[in-house]
Structures are given as C-alpha cells and as structure tokens.
Write a protein that holds these residues in place. Structure first.
Motif, PDB file in Angstrom:
ATOM      1  N   GLY A  11       0.817  -1.219   0.000  1.00  0.00           N
ATOM      2  CA  GLY A  11       0.000   0.000   0.000  1.00  0.00           C
ATOM      3  C   GLY A  11       0.847   1.264   0.000  1.00  0.00           C
ATOM      4  O   GLY A  11       0.577   2.211  -0.740  1.00  0.00           O
ATOM      5  N   ILE A  12       1.880   1.264   0.831  1.00  0.00           N
ATOM      6  CA  ILE A  12       2.785   2.424   0.879  1.00  0.00           C
ATOM      7  C   ILE A  12       3.520   2.585  -0.450  1.00  0.00           C
ATOM      8  O   ILE A  12       3.682   3.699  -0.954  1.00  0.00           O
ATOM      9  CB  ILE A  12       3.773   2.277   2.060  1.00  0.00           C
ATOM     10  N   THR A  13       3.954   1.502  -1.037  1.00  0.00           N
ATOM     11  CA  THR A  13       4.673   1.546  -2.312  1.00  0.00           C
ATOM     12  C   THR A  13       3.790   2.093  -3.432  1.00  0.00           C
ATOM     13  O   THR A  13       4.208   2.959  -4.197  1.00  0.00           O
ATOM     14  CB  THR A  13       5.189   0.143  -2.687  1.00  0.00           C
ATOM     15  N   ILE A  14       2.569   1.604  -3.519  1.00  0.00           N
ATOM     16  CA  ILE A  14       1.651   2.067  -4.564  1.00  0.00           C
ATOM     17  C   ILE A  14       1.289   3.544  -4.339  1.00  0.00           C
ATOM     18  O   ILE A  14       1.272   4.337  -5.282  1.00  0.00           O
ATOM     19  CB  ILE A  14       0.399   1.178  -4.622  1.00  0.00           C
ATOM     20  N   VAL A  18       2.195   6.777  -6.906  1.00  0.00           N
ATOM     21  CA  VAL A  18       1.191   7.689  -7.452  1.00  0.00           C
ATOM     22  C   VAL A  18       1.448   9.126  -6.985  1.00  0.00           C
ATOM     23  O   VAL A  18       1.317  10.072  -7.756  1.00  0.00           O
ATOM     24  CB  VAL A  18      -0.228   7.234  -7.031  1.00  0.00           C
ATOM     25  N   TYR A  19       1.851   9.304  -5.753  1.00  0.00           N
ATOM     26  CA  TYR A  19       1.968  10.635  -5.155  1.00  0.00           C
ATOM     27  C   TYR A  19       3.237  11.380  -5.574  1.00  0.00           C
ATOM     28  O   TYR A  19       3.196  12.596  -5.756  1.00  0.00           O
ATOM     29  CB  TYR A  19       1.912  10.511  -3.630  1.00  0.00           C
ATOM     30  N   LEU A  20       4.360  10.716  -5.715  1.00  0.00           N
ATOM     31  CA  LEU A  20       5.628  11.391  -5.990  1.00  0.00           C
ATOM     32  C   LEU A  20       5.638  12.184  -7.296  1.00  0.00           C
ATOM     33  O   LEU A  20       6.120  13.323  -7.305  1.00  0.00           O
ATOM     34  CB  LEU A  20       6.786  10.396  -5.936  1.00  0.00           C
ATOM     35  N   PRO A  21       5.129  11.657  -8.409  1.00  0.00           N
ATOM     36  CA  PRO A  21       5.102  12.495  -9.613  1.00  0.00           C
ATOM     37  C   PRO A  21       4.258  13.758  -9.448  1.00  0.00           C
ATOM     38  O   PRO A  21       4.621  14.823  -9.941  1.00  0.00           O
ATOM     39  CB  PRO A  21       4.502  11.582 -10.685  1.00  0.00           C
ATOM     40  N   ILE A  22       3.158  13.646  -8.737  1.00  0.00           N
ATOM     41  CA  ILE A  22       2.317  14.815  -8.469  1.00  0.00           C
ATOM     42  C   ILE A  22       3.073  15.810  -7.604  1.00  0.00           C
ATOM     43  O   ILE A  22       3.031  17.024  -7.843  1.00  0.00           O
ATOM     44  CB  ILE A  22       0.997  14.389  -7.803  1.00  0.00           C
ATOM     45  N   LEU A  23       3.794  15.323  -6.616  1.00  0.00           N
ATOM     46  CA  LEU A  23       4.571  16.182  -5.727  1.00  0.00           C
ATOM     47  C   LEU A  23       5.627  16.958  -6.502  1.00  0.00           C
ATOM     48  O   LEU A  23       5.765  18.170  -6.330  1.00  0.00           O
ATOM     49  CB  LEU A  23       5.223  15.345  -4.626  1.00  0.00           C
TER      50      LEU A  23
END
Length: 89
Positions: A11-14, A18-23
């Motif tokens: 869950g943390i990996t997925i 998803v979140y890092l590119p948005i960040l």
C-alpha cells in the motif's frame, strides 16, 4: 501477521508511486510562481524608487513605455532634446 505487514508495504509503495510524480510537478509549479512574483515585486520596487527621484512627463509629451507593473509605467521621454526617465501612475 506477515500478510498484514506485506499489505502495508504494498500500500505504501503504490501510494508513493502515485503521489511522488504529483509532488514533483507541484514543486516545480510553485517555484515558477514564486519566481514570477519576485520579478514583479522587484520591478514594482524599482518603479517606486524612480518615482521619488524622477518627474513624470507633462501632458501631451510623447513617451515610450519601458515596462509596466500593475498600474505603474516606467517611461522615457524627451525634454529640450534630453532623454529622461519618468514614472506614470
């Protein structure tokens, strides 16, 4: 127990994937926004300092706008054959 741990790690990996590119996209966008505000504030500060030192052109005098910030224009105009910098609000 191992099943729960593995679920948490997946869950943390997925979520990170998803979140890092948005960040990174948001960080770049905010940096550009701050940079633009800095340029605008610097131009406005320079115009305010020039306004206290230079006169505004008289009515009817032809002038050329160097740059504008909000409602303030920094202009060049000729008086008696001499080019002068002025600020118009």
């Amino acid at each position: 127990m191992t099943k729960y741990f593995l679920s948490i790690v997946i869950g943390i990996t997925i979520s990170s994937a998803v979140y890092l590119p948005i960040l990174f996209t948001e960080q770049a966008r905010k940096f550009e926004l701050g940079l633009k505000h800095g340029f605008i504030n610097g131009k406005h500060y320079a115009a305010e300092k020039l306004k206290s030192e230079m006169k505004s052109p008289q009515k009817g005098v032809q002038y050329k706008v160097i740059y504008s910030v909000k409602t303030t224009d920094v202009v060049v105009y000729k008086t008696n054959g001499i080019k002068t910098i002025g600020v118009i609000e």
